[in-house]
Design a protein around this motif. Structure first.
Motif, PDB file in Angstrom:
ATOM      1  N   LYS A   1       2.440   6.738   5.689  1.00 46.64           N
ATOM      2  CA  LYS A   1       2.112   5.332   6.002  1.00 46.64           C
ATOM      3  C   LYS A   1       2.672   4.884   7.366  1.00 46.64           C
ATOM      4  O   LYS A   1       2.652   3.694   7.680  1.00 46.64           O
TER       5      LYS A   1
ATOM      6  N   GLU B   1      -1.079  -3.899   5.383  1.00 47.34           N
ATOM      7  CA  GLU B   1      -1.966  -2.853   4.857  1.00 47.34           C
ATOM      8  C   GLU B   1      -1.318  -2.028   3.749  1.00 47.34           C
ATOM      9  O   GLU B   1      -1.949  -1.117   3.215  1.00 47.34           O
ATOM     10  N   ILE B   2      -0.086  -2.299   3.432  1.00 51.64           N
ATOM     11  CA  ILE B   2       0.598  -1.537   2.377  1.00 51.64           C
ATOM     12  C   ILE B   2       1.073  -2.497   1.282  1.00 51.64           C
ATOM     13  O   ILE B   2       1.126  -3.707   1.478  1.00 51.64           O
TER      14      ILE B   2
ATOM     15  N   GLY C   1       3.560  -4.282  -1.699  1.00 48.20           N
ATOM     16  CA  GLY C   1       4.892  -4.892  -1.655  1.00 48.20           C
ATOM     17  C   GLY C   1       6.000  -3.867  -1.833  1.00 48.20           C
ATOM     18  O   GLY C   1       7.009  -3.892  -1.126  1.00 48.20           O
ATOM     19  N   GLY C   2       5.801  -2.955  -2.767  1.00 45.48           N
ATOM     20  CA  GLY C   2       6.814  -1.918  -3.003  1.00 45.48           C
ATOM     21  C   GLY C   2       6.987  -1.030  -1.779  1.00 45.48           C
ATOM     22  O   GLY C   2       8.113  -0.650  -1.425  1.00 45.48           O
ATOM     23  N   GLU C   3       5.853  -0.746  -1.143  1.00 44.04           N
ATOM     24  CA  GLU C   3       5.930   0.073   0.071  1.00 44.04           C
ATOM     25  C   GLU C   3       6.603  -0.689   1.205  1.00 44.04           C
ATOM     26  O   GLU C   3       7.399  -0.123   1.960  1.00 44.04           O
TER      27      GLU C   3
ATOM     28  N   ARG D   1      10.194  -0.479   0.723  1.00 44.94           N
ATOM     29  CA  ARG D   1      10.728   0.840   1.086  1.00 44.94           C
ATOM     30  C   ARG D   1      10.815   1.005   2.607  1.00 44.94           C
ATOM     31  O   ARG D   1      11.727   1.660   3.108  1.00 44.94           O
TER      32      ARG D   1
ATOM     33  N   THR E   1       7.155  -1.240  -9.782  1.00 47.00           N
ATOM     34  CA  THR E   1       7.523  -1.065  -8.382  1.00 47.00           C
ATOM     35  C   THR E   1       9.032  -1.131  -8.215  1.00 47.00           C
ATOM     36  O   THR E   1       9.625  -0.387  -7.437  1.00 47.00           O
TER      37      THR E   1
HETATM   38  P1  ADP Z   1       3.299  -0.136  -5.299  1.00 49.09           P
HETATM   39  O1  ADP Z   1       3.486   0.434  -6.677  1.00 49.09           O
HETATM   40  O2  ADP Z   1       4.029   0.642  -4.244  1.00 49.09           O
HETATM   41  O3  ADP Z   1       3.498  -1.614  -5.192  1.00 49.09           O
HETATM   42  P2  ADP Z   1       0.488  -0.735  -5.468  1.00 49.09           P
HETATM   43  O4  ADP Z   1       0.130  -0.323  -6.849  1.00 49.09           O
HETATM   44  O5  ADP Z   1       0.665  -2.169  -5.168  1.00 49.09           O
HETATM   45  O6  ADP Z   1       1.776   0.116  -4.978  1.00 49.09           O
HETATM   46  O7  ADP Z   1      -0.562  -0.152  -4.448  1.00 49.09           O
HETATM   47  C1  ADP Z   1      -1.138   1.128  -4.653  1.00 49.09           C
HETATM   48  C2  ADP Z   1      -1.762   1.609  -3.349  1.00 49.09           C
HETATM   49  O8  ADP Z   1      -2.680   0.642  -2.825  1.00 49.09           O
HETATM   50  C3  ADP Z   1      -0.696   1.823  -2.301  1.00 49.09           C
HETATM   51  O9  ADP Z   1      -0.664   3.195  -1.920  1.00 49.09           O
HETATM   52  C4  ADP Z   1      -1.080   0.964  -1.121  1.00 49.09           C
HETATM   53  O10 ADP Z   1      -1.140   1.708   0.066  1.00 49.09           O
HETATM   54  C5  ADP Z   1      -2.440   0.416  -1.445  1.00 49.09           C
HETATM   55  N1  ADP Z   1      -2.421  -1.022  -1.172  1.00 49.09           N
HETATM   56  C6  ADP Z   1      -1.785  -1.979  -1.871  1.00 49.09           C
HETATM   57  N2  ADP Z   1      -1.972  -3.199  -1.334  1.00 49.09           N
HETATM   58  C7  ADP Z   1      -2.740  -3.002  -0.245  1.00 49.09           C
HETATM   59  C8  ADP Z   1      -3.276  -3.859   0.774  1.00 49.09           C
HETATM   60  N3  ADP Z   1      -3.071  -5.181   0.773  1.00 49.09           N
HETATM   61  N4  ADP Z   1      -4.021  -3.296   1.744  1.00 49.09           N
HETATM   62  C9  ADP Z   1      -4.247  -1.967   1.770  1.00 49.09           C
HETATM   63  N5  ADP Z   1      -3.767  -1.102   0.844  1.00 49.09           N
HETATM   64  C10 ADP Z   1      -3.035  -1.596  -0.132  1.00 49.09           C
END
Ligand code: ADP
Ligand code: ADP
Length: 228
Positions: free
Chosen positions: A130, A137-138, A140-142, A145, A172
């Motif tokens: 990432k 684009e990622i 909340g948990g990411e 991290r 998360t």
């Molecule tokens: P986490 O358990 O880390 O919170 P999520 O279940 O929320 O992860 O998200 C799963 C996947 O969807 C992640 O790999 C993330 O990259 C992608 N994702 C989540 N939210 C978004 C977003 N707003 N835009 C693009 N990708 C997203």
């Protein structure tokens, strides 16, 4: 690593937030800070990174005496510790990589060292794939991290986390705890304020309970001890 002796903190408006705390936290410990809202947890933590100054008493962190430290040395103190917040505080216009590299660019590390360090911490938080993404684009948990990676990229001896799972769903949150435990297993001391009863009661660690600005409990393998 952290020594507080007879520490008091009264805010300018007269609120007495910390009322005589003595505590010692050693290298390598993992400590939860718990307590009801308004008990003084955030103030206790802010005293550790000199966001607040003690009104009375001594606070020593990483050998810096925080009641006496000169303003000019605060950046050096801050580099010896990492801080993670509930709301991540990532810079939205920078990529994941850039958010982490930023902390090293300000201390003028060579580009090759920066790249090695950033990729190394991205590996620790399981986010190498990432690096080029922007925070929006990622998930909340990411994002949390990434904030943890940024906090540890300078190799701090101490990582302070104020409600790191406060904005995250349960699944998360467990992922964040796994990462924090891995970092602790590498020798980094962790102090974490939390309201997460399930986590405290499952991943058993030292628990310091603050109530009314005092330490109400300090147990080696404590429980959360409050209803949420
Ligand atoms: P986490 O358990 O880390 O919170 P999520 O279940 O929320 O992860 O998200 C799963 C996947 O969807 C992640 O790999 C993330 O990259 C992608 N994702 C989540 N939210 C978004 C977003 N707003 N835009 C693009 N990708 C997203
Ligand atoms: P907790 O993190 O346990 O909720 P805090 O440390 O935030 O507790 O707050 C302890 C007490 O200090 C509360 O009464 C709060 O209202 C007060 N307080 C916190 N920050 C400030 C401030 N900057 N100025 C005045 N009072 C404050």
């Amino acid at each position: 690593m952290i020594e507080m002796k007879d520490v008091w903190k009264t805010y300018p408006n007269g609120v007495m937030a910390i009322n005589g705390i003595d505590v010692s936290i050693s290298k390598g410990e993992f400590v939860y800070v718990v307590g009801p809202s308004g008990a003084g947890k955030s103030t206790f933590i802010k005293l550790m990174y000199r966001e607040e100054k003690p009104t009375k008493g001594t606070v020593v962190v990483n050998n810096f005496n925080l009641g006496k430290i000169k303003e000019s040395r605060i950046p050096i103190l801050r580099r010896s510790l990492g801080i993670v917040f509930q709301d991540f505080k990532l810079l939205p216009q920078l990529t994941v990589y850039e958010n982490i590299a930023f902390a090293l660019e300000v201390i003028e590390e060579p580009r090759s060292t920066i790249k090695r360090s950033v990729m190394n911490v991205l590996e620790i938080v399981h986010l190498k794939n990432k690096a080029r993404f922007y925070p929006h684009e990622i998930s909340g948990g990411e994002q949390q991290r990434v904030a943890i990676a940024r906090a540890i990229v300078n190799n701090p001896a101490l990582l302070i986390a104020d409600e790191p799972t406060g904005n995250l769903d349960p699944d998360t949150s467990w992922g964040i705890m796994k990462v924090l435990e891995e970092i602790n297993n590498r020798g980094t001391t962790i102090v974490m304020a939390t309201h997460n009863k399930e986590i405290v009661n499952t991943i058993r660690k030292r628990v310091i309970a603050i109530e009314g600005g005092r330490i109400a409990r300090d147990e080696a393998r404590g429980l959360y001890g409050y209803e949420r």
